[in-house]
Design a protein around this motif. Sequence first.
Motif, PDB file in Angstrom:
ATOM      1  N   MET A   1       0.837  -1.185   0.000  1.00  0.00           N
ATOM      2  CA  MET A   1       0.000   0.000   0.000  1.00  0.00           C
ATOM      3  C   MET A   1       0.876   1.240   0.000  1.00  0.00           C
ATOM      4  N   ARG A   2       0.413   2.286  -0.682  1.00  0.00           N
ATOM      5  CA  ARG A   2       1.146   3.535  -0.739  1.00  0.00           C
ATOM      6  C   ARG A   2       0.201   4.681  -0.374  1.00  0.00           C
ATOM      7  N   PHE A   3       0.573   5.428   0.674  1.00  0.00           N
ATOM      8  CA  PHE A   3      -0.209   6.579   1.100  1.00  0.00           C
ATOM      9  C   PHE A   3       0.658   7.824   0.994  1.00  0.00           C
ATOM     10  N   GLN A   4       0.142   8.866   0.372  1.00  0.00           N
ATOM     11  CA  GLN A   4       0.878  10.118   0.255  1.00  0.00           C
ATOM     12  C   GLN A   4       0.188  11.179   1.102  1.00  0.00           C
ATOM     13  N   PHE A   5       0.955  11.763   2.038  1.00  0.00           N
ATOM     14  CA  PHE A   5       0.446  12.841   2.882  1.00  0.00           C
ATOM     15  C   PHE A   5       1.144  14.134   2.495  1.00  0.00           C
ATOM     16  N   THR A   6       0.375  15.136   2.102  1.00  0.00           N
ATOM     17  CA  THR A   6       0.919  16.437   1.728  1.00  0.00           C
ATOM     18  C   THR A   6       0.451  17.481   2.730  1.00  0.00           C
ATOM     19  N   GLY A   7       1.178  18.600   2.785  1.00  0.00           N
ATOM     20  CA  GLY A   7       0.801  19.686   3.676  1.00  0.00           C
ATOM     21  C   GLY A   7       1.446  19.613   5.045  1.00  0.00           C
ATOM     22  N   LEU A   8       2.308  18.621   5.292  1.00  0.00           N
ATOM     23  CA  LEU A   8       2.971  18.505   6.588  1.00  0.00           C
ATOM     24  C   LEU A   8       4.139  19.484   6.668  1.00  0.00           C
ATOM     25  N   ASP A   9       4.324  20.107   7.839  1.00  0.00           N
ATOM     26  CA  ASP A   9       5.491  20.963   8.010  1.00  0.00           C
ATOM     27  C   ASP A   9       6.685  20.106   8.421  1.00  0.00           C
ATOM     28  N   ALA A  10       7.837  20.738   8.556  1.00  0.00           N
ATOM     29  CA  ALA A  10       9.080  20.005   8.813  1.00  0.00           C
ATOM     30  C   ALA A  10       9.011  19.213  10.111  1.00  0.00           C
ATOM     31  N   ARG A  11       8.423  19.780  11.158  1.00  0.00           N
ATOM     32  CA  ARG A  11       8.354  19.073  12.429  1.00  0.00           C
ATOM     33  C   ARG A  11       7.435  17.864  12.330  1.00  0.00           C
ATOM     34  N   GLN A  12       6.313  18.016  11.657  1.00  0.00           N
ATOM     35  CA  GLN A  12       5.382  16.902  11.500  1.00  0.00           C
ATOM     36  C   GLN A  12       6.019  15.770  10.701  1.00  0.00           C
ATOM     37  N   VAL A  13       6.754  16.136   9.656  1.00  0.00           N
ATOM     38  CA  VAL A  13       7.455  15.116   8.866  1.00  0.00           C
ATOM     39  C   VAL A  13       8.462  14.377   9.744  1.00  0.00           C
ATOM     40  N   GLU A  14       9.160  15.109  10.596  1.00  0.00           N
ATOM     41  CA  GLU A  14      10.147  14.493  11.481  1.00  0.00           C
ATOM     42  C   GLU A  14       9.489  13.497  12.423  1.00  0.00           C
ATOM     43  N   ASP A  27      10.040   9.667  -2.614  1.00  0.00           N
ATOM     44  CA  ASP A  27       9.081  10.489  -3.352  1.00  0.00           C
ATOM     45  C   ASP A  27       8.934  10.049  -4.800  1.00  0.00           C
ATOM     46  N   GLU A  28      10.013   9.487  -5.366  1.00  0.00           N
ATOM     47  CA  GLU A  28       9.933   9.089  -6.779  1.00  0.00           C
ATOM     48  C   GLU A  28       9.070   7.855  -6.990  1.00  0.00           C
ATOM     49  N   ASP A  29       8.691   7.174  -5.911  1.00  0.00           N
ATOM     50  CA  ASP A  29       7.748   6.056  -6.028  1.00  0.00           C
ATOM     51  C   ASP A  29       6.364   6.650  -6.242  1.00  0.00           C
ATOM     52  N   THR A  30       5.891   6.612  -7.473  1.00  0.00           N
ATOM     53  CA  THR A  30       4.669   7.335  -7.837  1.00  0.00           C
ATOM     54  C   THR A  30       3.389   6.533  -7.607  1.00  0.00           C
ATOM     55  N   ARG A  31       3.507   5.296  -7.140  1.00  0.00           N
ATOM     56  CA  ARG A  31       2.295   4.513  -6.878  1.00  0.00           C
ATOM     57  C   ARG A  31       1.565   5.095  -5.682  1.00  0.00           C
TER      58      ARG A  31
END
Length: 280
Positions: A1-14, A27-31
């Motif tokens: 499964m591949r889930f993409q989450f956008t809109g996260l700030d740097a701390r949330q990503v960490e 990121d290059e995994d486009t599935r």
Amino acid sequence: MRFQFTGLDARQVEVVDRRFGRFVVPDEDTRRDIECQCWRGVPEVVPLALLANRNDEYQPRVEYSADALVVRGYNFTASLDLAVSQAHAHLCTAGQNQLPETDVFDNYLRLAAAYVALARGGLLLHSAGVVIDGRAWLALGRSSAGKSTFARAALAAGLPILSDDINIVLPAAGGGFAAGPVPLTGDLRDQCPQDPHASYPVGGLLWLHQGAAPAVSPMADGERVARVLACALAVNADPYRVEAALGVIDDLLGQLPMRVLSFRRDEGFEALIPLIEEIV
């Protein structure tokens, strides 16, 4: 499964990377199975008193429809659009620090994973997963039935576990079903396999029962269906998709054995291994 989450700030990503790092794909995994846009906003306020289940445990409210879901929790609102093959989603929290929290991110990830699994002919099951001789065995049971104890006993016996809380079962390419590591674990997160791509054929399902001595006993067909449905997260309460879930359960039980496994909490896992192996 591949889930993409956008809109996260740097701390949330960490924070997310720290908790789910080995499951993060480049990121290059486009599935993509689900694209989820996250942002800070003003979600509808739902009193905590309305977010408790029958056991007085926190549980977000889910509103079902034929092509979408809306989830309302404490200081967050989320949606999941299921009308298209690649689902779109939104997740809104009241505070910047709330999105990576377990009660928000994990609960939403479980919900999304449950619907992706169902779309693929599988299920997200509340269970403990143990690997014996290359096969995954999923131990289901009521709350406090001993799933974590079962997983800890397996670890003490030198056996790998997939998760002590939640496991995904999907159809295998060559027939049957397969299971593998998931980030949705309980207390034993650090003890699960490090290879996120590992996959094991499912040997069968076990319904845990605390008894005086280790034993395996059969289950009636209706009981097996009811027990698996009760452990199928999210989709078992969706009136628009419970029929599809029952179809998957029928396929699952048509290919895999399911037995009651009685065990004592204070007994080693070694006594259970021959009983489980005889089920195949």
